[in-house]
Scaffold this active site. Structure first.
Site, PDB file in Angstrom:
ATOM      1  N   SER A 261      -9.567  -8.658  19.932  1.00  0.00           N
ATOM      2  CA  SER A 261     -10.042  -7.784  20.960  1.00  0.00           C
ATOM      3  C   SER A 261      -8.845  -6.713  21.336  1.00  0.00           C
ATOM      4  O   SER A 261      -7.913  -6.994  21.259  1.00  0.00           O
ATOM      5  CB  SER A 261     -10.271  -8.395  22.179  1.00  0.00           C
ATOM      6  OG  SER A 261     -10.841  -7.694  23.077  1.00  0.00           O
TER       7      SER A 261
ATOM      8  N   TYR B 299      -8.812 -14.115  28.957  1.00  0.00           N
ATOM      9  CA  TYR B 299      -9.212 -13.895  27.481  1.00  0.00           C
ATOM     10  C   TYR B 299      -8.544 -12.862  26.595  1.00  0.00           C
ATOM     11  O   TYR B 299      -8.439 -13.293  25.632  1.00  0.00           O
ATOM     12  CB  TYR B 299     -10.597 -13.101  27.827  1.00  0.00           C
ATOM     13  CG  TYR B 299     -11.381 -12.581  26.663  1.00  0.00           C
ATOM     14  CD1 TYR B 299     -12.075 -13.350  25.840  1.00  0.00           C
ATOM     15  CD2 TYR B 299     -11.231 -11.313  26.312  1.00  0.00           C
ATOM     16  CE1 TYR B 299     -12.753 -13.012  24.676  1.00  0.00           C
ATOM     17  CE2 TYR B 299     -11.913 -10.737  25.086  1.00  0.00           C
ATOM     18  CZ  TYR B 299     -12.816 -11.654  24.279  1.00  0.00           C
ATOM     19  OH  TYR B 299     -13.471 -11.163  23.209  1.00  0.00           O
TER      20      TYR B 299
END
Length: 244
Positions: free
Chosen positions: A139, A153
């Protein structure tokens, strides 16, 4: 052809990738954790288009379930030559000072341990002369940190980046390529898990390209990295973040 495993393939980027891989001739193992109806829908879409696919249930953060999933793949007549590590979770937007150990560990179990376990089992099966390719879905958060929202995350995706680099170097001589994609703001259901389904539309004006991305755009990059067109690419990261 050969077999491709896509984890978390019942929705979002995993779903788009599974459908595109089937179009490219792979038999696709559609992994899901809980939503069997969504996974079955992906398989039915693939079969309706003349492709081959089947579902395989597993919580990728659970070692025994991962081993059972790969044992199921071993029963197929085609060799496993492609793995897309895509399954991932996040929780409601939060500052670091409000994070619990339970939440942090749940994120790391799926997003990091799960990737390690699937890589471990895939590498055992991707031997020469066939070799294979792995794409880890990281990501842009790994670079940006996701402050005030998902630092846990983001940290898990930083670990995925390190796994990608280290494993690529370990297995390059075995004919196995390992790369990663770093999606940014993509229109997927994951934002609802963070408590803000409309997050992409809220922040898209901050992106150089002024729009969010589609799962299919990420899938195209993943499928390219798995293909022979990327035969000299390993340990690399493709940014899919609209310029941010």
């Amino acid at each position: 052809m050969a077999l491709a495993l896509v984890t978390g393939a019942s929705r979002g980027i995993g779903r788009a990738t599974a459908i595109l891989l089937a179009r490219e001739g792979y038999t696709v193992a559609v992994n899901y954790h809980q939503n069997v109806q969504a996974a079955d829908e992906v398989v039915n879409l693939i079969k309706a288009s003349g492709g081959k696919a089947f579902t395989v249930q597993a919580d990728v953060g659970d070692e025994a379930q991962v081993e059972a999933m790969f044992a199921r793949l071993d029963q197929q007549q085609e060799p496993l030559t492609a793995l897309v590590n895509n399954a991932g979770i996040l929780f409601t937007q939060s500052r670091v000072e409000a994070l619990s150990a339970e939440r942090i560990n749940r994120v790391l179990k799926t997003n990091v341990t799960g990737y390690f376990l699937c890589c471990r089992e895939a590498v055992k099966r991707m031997t020469l002369p066939l070799g294979g390719a792995i794409v880890n879905v990281s990501s842009a958060a790994a670079r940006l940190g996701a402050p005030f929202e998902y630092v846990d995350y983001a940290a898990s995706k930083g670990a995925v980046d390190t796994l990608t680099t280290g494993l690529a170097l370990e297995v390059a001589a075995q004919g196995i390529r390992v790369n990663a994609v770093r999606p940014g703001l993509i229109y997927t259901e994951m934002h609802a898990s963070g408590g803000e389904p409309g997050r992409v539309d809220r922040v898209k004006s901050m992106l150089p390209m002024q729009r969010g991305g589609q799962p299919e755009e990420v899938a195209q990059a993943i499928v390219w990295l798995l293909s022979e067109k990327a035969s000299y690419v390993t340990g690399s990261f493709l940014e899919l973040a609209g310029g941010k």
